[in-house]
Structure formats: structure tokens, C-alpha cells
Enzyme design. Structure first.
Site, PDB file in Angstrom:
ATOM      1  NE  ARG A 122      -4.062  -0.394   1.741  1.00 35.65           N
ATOM      2  CZ  ARG A 122      -5.250  -0.363   2.359  1.00 35.65           C
ATOM      3  NH1 ARG A 122      -5.469  -1.133   3.389  1.00 35.65           N
ATOM      4  NH2 ARG A 122      -6.204   0.451   1.946  1.00 35.65           N
ATOM      5  CB  ILE A 124       1.454   6.890   0.725  1.00 31.49           C
ATOM      6  CG1 ILE A 124       2.731   6.979   1.553  1.00 31.49           C
ATOM      7  CG2 ILE A 124       0.429   6.040   1.443  1.00 31.49           C
ATOM      8  CD1 ILE A 124       2.565   7.903   2.752  1.00 31.49           C
ATOM      9  CG  ASP A 307     -13.024  -1.963  -0.202  1.00 33.81           C
ATOM     10  OD1 ASP A 307     -11.950  -2.540  -0.451  1.00 33.81           O
ATOM     11  OD2 ASP A 307     -13.080  -0.833   0.326  1.00 33.81           O
ATOM     12  CB  ILE A 329      -7.562  -2.776  -6.379  1.00 35.97           C
ATOM     13  CG1 ILE A 329      -8.742  -2.458  -7.322  1.00 35.97           C
ATOM     14  CG2 ILE A 329      -7.085  -1.520  -5.632  1.00 35.97           C
ATOM     15  CD1 ILE A 329      -8.515  -1.354  -8.321  1.00 35.97           C
TER      16      ILE A 329
END
Ligand code: UD1
Length: 422
Positions: A122, A124, A307, A329
Site C-alpha cells: 500500500r 503512498i 471491497d 487493485i
């Protein structure tokens, strides 16, 4: 440690109210730091990520008052620290929004590396690229992210990846910047639009949220004094609709925005479910038959949301025929399939693809949630399965679903929350 004990099978039937969106609320609460005054936020879900967000704001000097179980009043007139407690920020992902907000309001921010679900890498980098383009210096060291700027100046930013977090965070940083900022290749999720609507209600000038180009005309200050209601949770809504499909039930969800659910409802129809949009912001989904096979690919909004992928996986595990799920994703979002296989499913997952050879029934088993949505999926599987399922690690579910066992119990499920020794 708490566990859910689920007795199945249950045919879920009845009505359920959808709460405010987790992913909007956890962005709007830190976004309130931009306001020099008071703002009231309604339809805030009572979930643990929201509670931690409020605790962090209190540490920074914000007065937080719960007016009702779902309404908070935030007084952000005085902020006395720009350093967020590292142990709190590492508990959830959305703590990264404190960087954009504090940078914008105070020109300085220090936040521990954000936590969140373990569903893949993840990064950033796109958030940082945006802050730097606006004139900030960003340092990542010792598990902390620090950002500083003498002043922030509007500019044009192109995001290399479509990212919800980067879109919102750069938008937050640009609200009080000098001049105009454009962000290109933005995420278009409903919660991106909701954060922009909240900021505009408080006095910001943001245009284009919901398209891939957002333009922010910097304003001197946000005076607040407004009231804003968080958008209904598209993912919670989808979870209940998929639970209806998995249990061959008949469920009507209320307080939802059907437009946000189109990618899902079209797949539910492909699976053989009946979908009826009712005039009062409600959707009914029902089926008496075993679901039909169906292929699904996750992609950014408006395509099928990642999700909802695990919850859809439960329906495919029980469907008639072989279905293929492509996850585009996150690279580690099929951990729940191993747990479903313990319940009798036939799923092979490799890389971005999982192949579901549908079985007629699942059987209860001890299983564990690896992340928030995997937890929701296994809860649905437990309600659809024959016998007893013991679902552990349910604190992850509490991060994002308000009163989940009460809502499912009202639909007929048999779920008990029990405390067990670690
Ligand atoms: C948000 C949601 C999460 C959802 C995800 C995708 C919140 C709090 N969480 O997460 O529930 O699964 O959107 O809908 O809103 N990426 C980069 N560089 C970056 C940022 C992202 O490469 O700087 C990549 C990620 O690795 C991922 C993709 O972009 O592959 C999408 O990530 P992003 O939309 O940023 O997800 P989050 O905002 O973390």
C-alpha cells in the site's frame, strides 16, 4: 479476543438500514481540521476506525462532542499539535489524511506510518508526489512521515495511479493553498465526492469531484458553522445485498444510493437474482434459486469495487458452474478463499485470479478473518453454511461495519459474539 459463533443455514429476509460510509467518514473527520471553527457531521457510523479518528483529533486539540449516536460536533478552532500519536495512526489506513489536512491548515504534519488491512503493498508515493508539487518537503523515516512547507502554492498534478487516498489527500492539501490546483487522473469513488462536498459546505471551492479532473481554487480559510451528512455506505449496502444472494434470501436495504451500486446490481442480475429499486432510496434483492456462475473483475469506480470482491466470492463459491474473479487493485485479497475451502468450497487462487468451482453447500468450520472485508465474507459464508462456524479476528469487522450482528440478527441470522481467552 472476541469471536462470532454462527449457526447456519439461514435464509436472510427483511429490512436493513445502511449506515454512513466508513471511507467517507474517516476522511471527513480529519478534513474538519481545515475548518477554523465548529462543524457538525451527521450519519457518522459507530465503527472503531471512526472512534480512533476522533481520539486522534482530541490529541491535536480538537473538541469532539457526540450529539447523538451518529452525530458529532467538532470544534477545530484551536489546534495545539501537528504530531499525531504514532500508536493510534498505525491502527488504520485513513490516518494518512491527517497529513494533507495538517499540512494545509498548519503547514506542518507528523504522522506514524498508516496501518490498515493487509491486502497487498500500500504505497503512498502519489500522496507524497502531490504534497511535494504543492511546495512541501516530505520525509519518511523511523516509521513516521513528516511534511513541512513555508507555503503551499497551487499547481497541476497528474496522479500516476488512480488512487482514492491520493486524490483525497492532495485535495485536502490544496484547499487552503495559494492559487489554483488541478489534479488529473483522479479516483471517482462516491467518498471522494463526499469529502469535496463536505469541504465545499464549509467554504472550500472544489469543482469536478467525481470526474477524473478536480480543480481546487485555494481559499484563505474555512469558517465552518455548517452541518454535513455522510453519504450512505456503498460497501455496507453491497455486503447485505450479497448476503441475500448467498443465503437465497429476500432483503431490502434502506438509505442507499442505487447509482453507487449499479456495478453490483447488474452482476446480481447476471447471477440470477431479482433486483428492485424502490422510490424511497431502497433496493430489494431476492432469489429462491441457486446463483448462476458469473465472472467479475474489480477496478476503480464505477467498475466493480474491490471491497465487495470477497463477499461476492461467497456467492460464486455456491453458484452453479465455474466463475472467475479477477482482482486488479490489491495483490493479497484472496486470503479468504483458503478459509472458504475449509468450509467445503472449491476455489483455486493464484496471483490476480481465483477460479470458483461452485459447490451446492458449505459446511460450518472454524475460520479466521484476515482483513475487514474477508471477515464480512466469512460471516456471510457462516450464515449460508450448514452447521456451526466459529469466526475469529472479528475486531477487523468492527473497524468498518456498524452493529453488524444486530443488523444480520434482525434479518434472521443466528450470530453470537463471544469472548474467548487468547
Ligand atoms: C481505499 C479504501 C480501500 C479500498 C481502496 C480501493 C479507504 C480508507 N480505503 O484505500 O478500502 O480497497 O481505496 O478502492 O478509503 N497506489 C499507489 N500509490 C499511491 C497510492 C495507491 O501505487 O500513492 C496503488 C495501490 O497500491 C493500489 C491502488 O493504487 O493498487 C489503489 O489504491 P488506493 O485507491 O489509494 O487505496 P486506498 O486509498 O489505500
Amino acid at each position: 479476543m472476541e469471536k462470532f459463533i454462527i449457526e447456519g443455514p439461514t435464509r436472510l429476509c427483511g429490512d436493513v438500514n445502511i449506515s454512513g460510509a466508513k471511507n467517507a467518514a474517516v476522511a471527513i473527520i480529519p478534513a474538519a481540521l481545515l475548518v477554523e471553527g465548529i462543524c457538525t457531521i451527521e450519519n457518522v457510523p459507530q465503527i472503531s476506525d471512526v472512534k480512533i479518528s476522533c481520539e486522534i483529533l482530541k490529541e491535536l486539540g480538537v473538541k469532539v462532542e457526540w450529539l447523538t449516536p451518529n452525530t458529532i460536533r467538532l470544534d477545530t478552532t484551536h489546534i495545539n499539535s501537528t504530531t499525531a500519536p504514532i500508536d493510534m495512526t498505525s491502527k488504520f489506513r485513513a490516518s494518512y489524511y491527517l497529513i494533507g489536512s495538517l499540512l494545509s491548515r498548519c503547514h506542518s504534519a507528523e504522522v506514524g506510518s498508516p496501518g490498515g488491512c493487509k491486502i497487498g503493498a500500500r504505497p503512498i508515493d502519489q500522496h507524497i508526489k502531490g504534497f511535494e508539487a504543492l511546495g512541501a518537503t516530505v520525509t519518511v523515516a523511523n516509521g513516521r512521515i513528516s511534511a513541512k512547507a513555508d507555503k503551499l502554492v497551487g499547481t497541476s498534478i497528474y496522479l500516476d495511479t488512480v488512487s482514492v487516498g491520493a486524490t483525497i489527500n492532495v485535495m485536502l492539501a490544496a484547499v487552503l493553498a495559494e492559487g489554483t490546483t488541478t489534479i488529473d487522473n483522479c479516483a471517482k469513488e462516491p467518498h471522494v465526492v463526499d469529502v469535496a462536498n463536505f469541504l465545499n459546505t464549509m467554504g472550500a471551492d472544489i469543482r469536478g469531484a467525481g470526474t477524473d479532473l478536480i480543480k481546487i481554487n485555494g481559499v484563505k480559510e474555512l469558517k465552518g458553522n455548517g452541518t454535513y451528512s455522510v453519504v450512505p455506505d456503498q460497501i455496507e449496502a453491497g455486503t447485505y445485498l450479497l448476503a441475500a444472494m448467498a443465503t437465497k434470501g429476500d432483503v431490502t436495504i434502506h438509505n442507499c444510493i442505487s447509482k453507487h451500486l449499479e456495478s453490483l446490481t447488474s452482476k446480481i442480475e447476471e447471477m440470477g437474482g431479482h433486483v428492485e429499486e424502490l422510490p424511497d432510496d431502497s433496493i430489494r434483492v431476492w432469489t429462491d434459486e441457486r446463483a448462476k456462475k458469473c465472472n467479475i473483475k474489480t477496478l476503480p469506480y464505477p467498475v466493480f469495487p474491490t471491497d465487495l470482491q470477497p463477499q461476492a466470492g461467497v456467492v460464486l463459491a455456491l453458484a452453479d458452474g465455474t466463475s472467475i474473479l479477477n482482482e486488479n487493485i490489491w495483490e493479497s485479497r484472496f486470503q479468504y478463499t483458503e478459509e472458504l475451502n475449509k468450509m467445503g468450497a472449491h476455489i483455486t487462487a493464484q496471483g490476480k485470479t481465483a477460479v470458483f468451482e461452485g459447490v451446492e453447500s458449505l459446511s460450518g468450520a472454524p475460520v479466521s478473518a484476515s482483513d475487514l472485508r474477508a471477515g464480512a465474507a466469512l460471516l456471510i459464508a457462516g450464515m449460508a453454511a450448514n452447521g456451526k462456524t466459529e469466526l475469529s479476528n472479528i475486531a477487523l469487522i468492527d473497524r468498518g461495519y456498524e452493529c453488524i450482528e444486530e443488523k444480520f440478527t434482525k434479518l434472521g441470522a443466528k450470530i453470537k459474539r463471544v469472548d474467548v481467552e487468547e
